[in-house]
Scaffold this motif. Structure first.
Motif, mmCIF file in Angstrom:
data_model
loop_
_atom_site.group_PDB
_atom_site.id
_atom_site.type_symbol
_atom_site.label_atom_id
_atom_site.label_comp_id
_atom_site.label_asym_id
_atom_site.label_seq_id
_atom_site.Cartn_x
_atom_site.Cartn_y
_atom_site.Cartn_z
ATOM 1 N N PRO A 172 0.833 -1.206 0.000
ATOM 2 C CA PRO A 172 0.000 0.000 0.000
ATOM 3 C C PRO A 172 0.866 1.253 0.000
ATOM 4 O O PRO A 172 1.969 1.264 0.557
ATOM 5 C CB PRO A 172 -0.801 -0.128 1.298
ATOM 6 N N ALA A 173 0.378 2.310 -0.632
ATOM 7 C CA ALA A 173 1.099 3.579 -0.650
ATOM 8 C C ALA A 173 1.104 4.201 0.747
ATOM 9 O O ALA A 173 0.191 3.996 1.547
ATOM 10 C CB ALA A 173 0.452 4.541 -1.645
ATOM 11 N N SER A 174 2.144 4.984 1.021
ATOM 12 C CA SER A 174 2.269 5.654 2.322
ATOM 13 C C SER A 174 1.667 7.050 2.250
ATOM 14 O O SER A 174 2.344 8.047 2.482
ATOM 15 C CB SER A 174 3.742 5.714 2.738
ATOM 16 N N HIS A 175 0.394 7.112 1.909
ATOM 17 C CA HIS A 175 -0.292 8.398 1.763
ATOM 18 C C HIS A 175 -1.162 8.673 2.979
ATOM 19 O O HIS A 175 -1.963 7.825 3.381
ATOM 20 C CB HIS A 175 -1.142 8.409 0.497
ATOM 21 N N GLY A 176 -1.007 9.845 3.562
ATOM 22 C CA GLY A 176 -1.789 10.199 4.738
ATOM 23 C C GLY A 176 -1.082 9.810 6.024
ATOM 24 O O GLY A 176 -0.212 8.930 6.050
ATOM 25 N N TRP A 177 -1.470 10.450 7.119
ATOM 26 C CA TRP A 177 -0.769 10.248 8.391
ATOM 27 C C TRP A 177 -0.922 8.835 8.946
ATOM 28 O O TRP A 177 -0.051 8.343 9.668
ATOM 29 C CB TRP A 177 -1.277 11.252 9.426
ATOM 30 N N ALA A 178 -2.034 8.145 8.601
ATOM 31 C CA ALA A 178 -2.311 6.842 9.211
ATOM 32 C C ALA A 178 -1.837 5.662 8.377
ATOM 33 O O ALA A 178 -1.997 4.512 8.790
ATOM 34 C CB ALA A 178 -3.809 6.706 9.471
#
Length: 517
Positions: free
Chosen positions: A439-445
């Protein structure tokens, strides 16, 4: 309890899991669909030569030194390597900038390239990247994945100030504005987001820690990165691991609510007390390993997938631009490149990475007319739903060649060059669409949502670059170690809960295998 453990997949996470389990006395069988070890750390045979077709940058050498030591061996006895002097060469048309293993040399080069303020910005950026890495290394990267509250507890009072300033709510691109006025430098350091298949415009500034990892040392492995996978296989075999290649798994068996082995595509069943799955966790959730195991993980929706890639692997004649081992040719409009990728399109003017695998230094040009290269252009991860057409391949190839030509590199690929598209990577790594980093590392969570070592089914564990702590060769290795620690801890806990009747009414507590995580 059955002491036999089956590891599905001989990628880095699976190889590390198998070697460490065998070193702790477990009976381990690795079943791999491919013909040899490596997984994404693969080699491609072209004209009788092995060329790296996967990861090309080797960092965090200490992670592997520790793994070999835990298995009673030394890394140096299995792999020959030496440190790179130049980390990478970067180009924007006629402009060129090298980053060096020596941070003072990098700072001086940046100052000459973009001015004294840029050099000071780099110094501050480097310090911040190191601070974030040091804060997260032990409590997060080397521990099973967690939630924000548990992470804060692990960091403790001494780490509270760092915890409050991990910068999860600011994008990497926006944070770079505070260090670099020159857009080329923001592009250069924003590119580290792509190391985990993400966009610098959408990932948190926390990922600047990747820059620290690379600045701490890049090593060149003699013979290619795939030699590392071979070394890990040798390490496992030495401790008794059985490797079965050409053995795809069709089902993870589940009995009485826990994993009990695997069923091969041939129908053969291999019983086990535990299973470590080195395939993408999304494949389990998508039902690739049977209906019974499906609930163990969650399939990753298309919108959360990391980047895919167009990867050319082969021999080339090169002239003009002085290549080093790692080279990046940047697009004129970085934002437009990532907008296109987010919309499911190949970028019209993509950035290009070239690994010149026969070059060990700035003055080391290979003998002969051709040299081994791997070329990467980012691509949307839609290989399972929207394969790239021959016309799109031709256009992308032309754009790639035009991009490097603008910096003075004449690149002539041999007809035998192998191109792997997201569709090809989907075939190699099912249920990913060609997303190479989970999964992409997009967003704080995003980092907290990544699949951890344990799954919802007892006895079934996950390892690999798509699991916690993240993408990349050292992270995949750490995931393998974490899976082993969880497995052995769970086994020890289970054994302690079973009181064995002994003559005379005495019960005995078995020895704990490892401290409980």
């Amino acid at each position: 309890m059955n002491e036999h453990v089956v590891v599905i997949g001989a990628g880095i996470g699976g190889l590390v899991s198998a070697a460490l389990l065998a070193a702790r006395g477990c009976d381990v069988t690795v079943v791999e669909a491919g013909a040899g070890p490596g997984g994404k750390l693969r080699s491609v045979m072209v004209d009788g030569q092995a060329i790296d077709g996967g990861p090309t940058v080797f960092t965090m050498r200490g992670v592997f030194a520790d793994i070999f030591a835990r298995c009673g061996a030394t890394l140096e006895d299995h792999v020959t390597m030496h440190p790179a002097t130049i980390l990478a060469r970067h180009a924007w048309g006629a402009d060129r900038l090298d980053l060096f293993a020596d941070p003072a040399a990098s700072e001086a080069a940046i100052g000459e390239f973009a001015g004294a303020r840029a050099a000071l910005g780099y110094r501050a950026f480097r310090a911040e990247a190191k601070r974030i890495f040091d804060a997260l290394d032990r409590p997060f990267l080397r521990r099973t994945n967690t939630d924000p509250i548990t992470l804060g507890w692990r960091m403790g009072l001494r780490g509270f100030s760092d915890y409050c300033t991990l910068r999860p709510y600011t994008s990497l691109w926006r944070a770079l504005d505070g260090y670099f006025e020159d857009p080329r430098l923001r592009q250069l350091f924003g590119r580290y987001a792509t190391y985990c298949g993400s966009s610098p415009f959408d990932c948190p500034a926390t990922l600047m820690l990747i820059a620290h990892v690379e600045a701490s040392g890049v090593w060149l492995i003699e013979g290619g990165m795939h030699r590392l996978a071979q070394a890990l296989e040798t390490l496992g075999r030495r401790n008794g691991v059985c490797f079965r290649y050409g053995a795809p798994v069709s089902e993870i068996a589940v009995e009485r609510g826990r994993a009990s082995g695997v069923v091969l595509r041939t129908g053969e069943r291999i019983a086990a007390g535990a299973v470590v799955c080195n395939a993408d966790p999304s494949a389990i959730g998508a039902g690739r390993f049977g209906a019974a195991a499906r609930r163990a993980t969650t399939a990753v929706p298309l919108r959360r997938r990391s980047l895919g890639a167009m990867v050319w692997t082969g021999h080339a004649r090169v002239h003009g631009f002085p290549l080093v081992r790692h080279n990046v040719f940047f697009s004129d409009d970085y934002a437009a490149e990532f907008v296109a990728l987010a919309q499911g399109r190949l970028a019209g003017a993509p950035s290009v990475y070239i690994c010149a695998q026969d070059r060990d230094g700035p003055d080391h040009a290979p003998a002969g007319d051709t040299e081994r290269v791997q070329i990467i252009v980012n691509a949307p991860p839609l290989g399972d739903v929207s394969p790239i057409t021959p016309a799109e391949i031709a256009t992308c190839t032309r754009h790639m060649l035009e991009r490097v030509w603008q910096s003075g590199l004449s690149l002539e690929l041999a007809p035998s060059t192998v191109l792997t598209t997201p569709g090809g990577f989907e075939t190699l790594f099912p249920s990913t669409g060609g997303a190479l980093y989970g999964p992409a590392s997009h967003g704080w969570a995003a980092s907290f949502r990544r699949q951890g070592s344990r799954t919802r089914i007892p006895g079934l564990y996950c390892a690999g670059g798509s699991t916690h702590p993240g993408a990349g060769v050292p992270m995949a290795a750490l995931s393998g170690r974490l899976a082993v620690e969880c497995l052995l801890s769970d086994r020890a806990s289970t054994l302690r809960s079973v009181r064995v009747a002994m003559p005379g009414g005495i019960s005995m507590r078995p020895a704990q295998t490892v401290p409980t995580a």
